[in-house]
Design an enzyme around this catalytic site. Structure first.
Site, PDB file in Angstrom:
ATOM      1  N   PRO A   1      32.335  -8.499  17.556  1.00 48.52           N
ATOM      2  CA  PRO A   1      31.418  -9.545  17.467  1.00 48.52           C
ATOM      3  C   PRO A   1      30.388  -9.599  16.170  1.00 48.52           C
ATOM      4  CG  PRO A   1      31.580  -9.116  19.811  1.00 48.52           C
ATOM      5  CD  PRO A   1      32.248  -7.746  19.011  1.00 48.52           C
ATOM      6  N   CYS A   2      30.462 -10.726  15.669  1.00 43.49           N
ATOM      7  CA  CYS A   2      29.461 -10.714  14.217  1.00 43.49           C
ATOM      8  C   CYS A   2      28.161 -10.970  14.720  1.00 43.49           C
ATOM      9  CB  CYS A   2      30.334 -11.503  13.441  1.00 43.49           C
ATOM     10  SG  CYS A   2      30.158 -13.318  13.795  1.00 43.49           S
ATOM     11  N   GLN A   3      27.676 -11.625  15.706  1.00 39.18           N
ATOM     12  CA  GLN A   3      26.403 -12.139  16.129  1.00 39.18           C
ATOM     13  C   GLN A   3      25.284 -11.090  15.818  1.00 39.18           C
ATOM     14  OE1 GLN A   3      29.036 -12.534  17.888  1.00 39.18           O
ATOM     15  NE2 GLN A   3      29.306 -14.765  18.352  1.00 39.18           N
TER      16      GLN A   3
END
Length: 351
Positions: free
Chosen positions: A63-65
């Protein structure tokens, strides 16, 4: 999309398992590849779970968040980073760690503690690590989508010494983030016009037309407007196709194509341009997915030198099941990678 990239790279490989918790993404994957990914969360995987697959290569998209402004850049303190941290901690516990590892994420990951922890573990286990920040524009595709990529190859005793320099291959690229493609080269691929990727039949389709109210309420905001003869589109996000017009992607100008200067203080004047969204098919082309309209061609590729972009023709083609809505298609494509970029990095650098 990395499964597609393996096919485009023409690498002889079998995907033994895919993992994703997004039900719609899994539905699309199963529709195209004939089997569903596992929806088991990565954090729940044990060393025994992983070793049963006997996977020689891991293709990772954490996940990039945790590494974005929108996610507050909490890095390893973000719960969404724990899947990656879990895999990093499992690596030295495996009886047979993977020989190859490929990871992608957003820009800023290269400055994260997560990346630092991963690189440290890989080097302790004698992996050769290469890192880069690259965009499809550099590969000859008119779409800007800057992403971080890591390729890691496990070295063995006979592979550790570079014959020319005498240096260990595991440290040859240590700390270097490549920003050119091909690496260490001044060569630049020609970028074709956008007209090779768009469908003129979509110009009159009202479902793709940008609602007037969404244009009028944004006084002095500069939309990214592109025309068929342009050579670049901006990064498409999962918010594309919605009322979130700011920085979600390019809008196609379909009328008054001779007009290249816009009065941003007068949103009403923009209504004359016939602005529309890119269609899912057009975005799929820009992301270099194999599409049904591309004819299957014989395999003549055996070299590992970088290739000029050509629309991928391998099977399976990307198709969306009918129940997947237009907005769901936009969200999936907004979260997607560029298949050609990944394929070339796998083909030329990792394998």
């Amino acid at each position: 999309m990395k499964h597609y990239a393996l096919n485009i790279a023409e690498i002889s490989a079998k995907v033994v398992c895919a993992f994703d918790v997004n039900m719609i993404a899994n539905q699309v994957y199963e529709h195209n590849f004939g089997h569903a990914p596992s929806n088991k969360t990565i954090e729940r995987l044990t060393a025994k779970d992983i070793e049963k697959y006997k996977a020689d290569c891991w293709l990772l998209s954490p996940p990039c968040q945790p590494y974005t402004q929108g996610g507050n850049m909490k890095d390893i303190d973000d719960p969404r980073a724990q899947a990656l941290i879990h895999l990093i901690n499992l690596l030295p516990k495996l009886e047979k760690p993977p020989n190859y590892l490929f990871l992608e994420n957003v820009k800023n990951f290269e400055e994260s503690q997560s990346r630092e922890k991963l690189v440290q573990q890989l080097r302790e286990m004698n992996y050769q690590v290469k890192e880069c920040l690259l965009s499809p524009i550099q590969f000859g595709i008119p779409n800007h989508r800057l992403r971080y990529y890591m390729m890691a190859r496990r070295c063995f005793d006979s592979q550790q010494i570079d014959e020319e320099s005498g240096a260990t291959t595991a440290t040859a690229d240590e700390g270097q983030i490549h920003t050119k493609w091909p690496f260490n080269s001044e060569y630049q691929f020609e970028v074709p016009e956008l007209c090779q990727f768009i469908e003129n039949t979509a110009n009159e389709n009202l479902q793709y037309r940008v609602p007037e109210k969404d244009i009028l309420k944004r006084h002095k905001f500069r939309f990214d407007i592109v025309r068929p003869n342009d050579h670049k589109t901006s990064c498409i996000t999962k918010a594309y196709g919605s009322h979130h017009l700011q920085t979600s992607g390019s809008l196609v100008q379909t009328q008054h194509l001779d007009r290249v200067e816009y009065d941003w203080s007068d949103p009403k004047s923009l209504l004359e341009l016939g602005l529309r969204f890119l269609t899912p098919k057009e975005i799929s082309r820009l992301h270099a997915f194999p599409m049904p309209e591309y004819q299957l061609k014989p395999n003549h590729s055996s070299l590992t030198k970088p290739r000029s972009f050509t629309p991928p023709h391998c099977l399976p083609h990307l198709e969306f099941p009918d129940p997947v809505t237009l907005m769901q298609r936009y969200r999936l494509l907004g979260n997607s990678l560029n298949c050609w970029v990944v394929a070339e990095l796998l083909r030329c650098e990792l394998f």
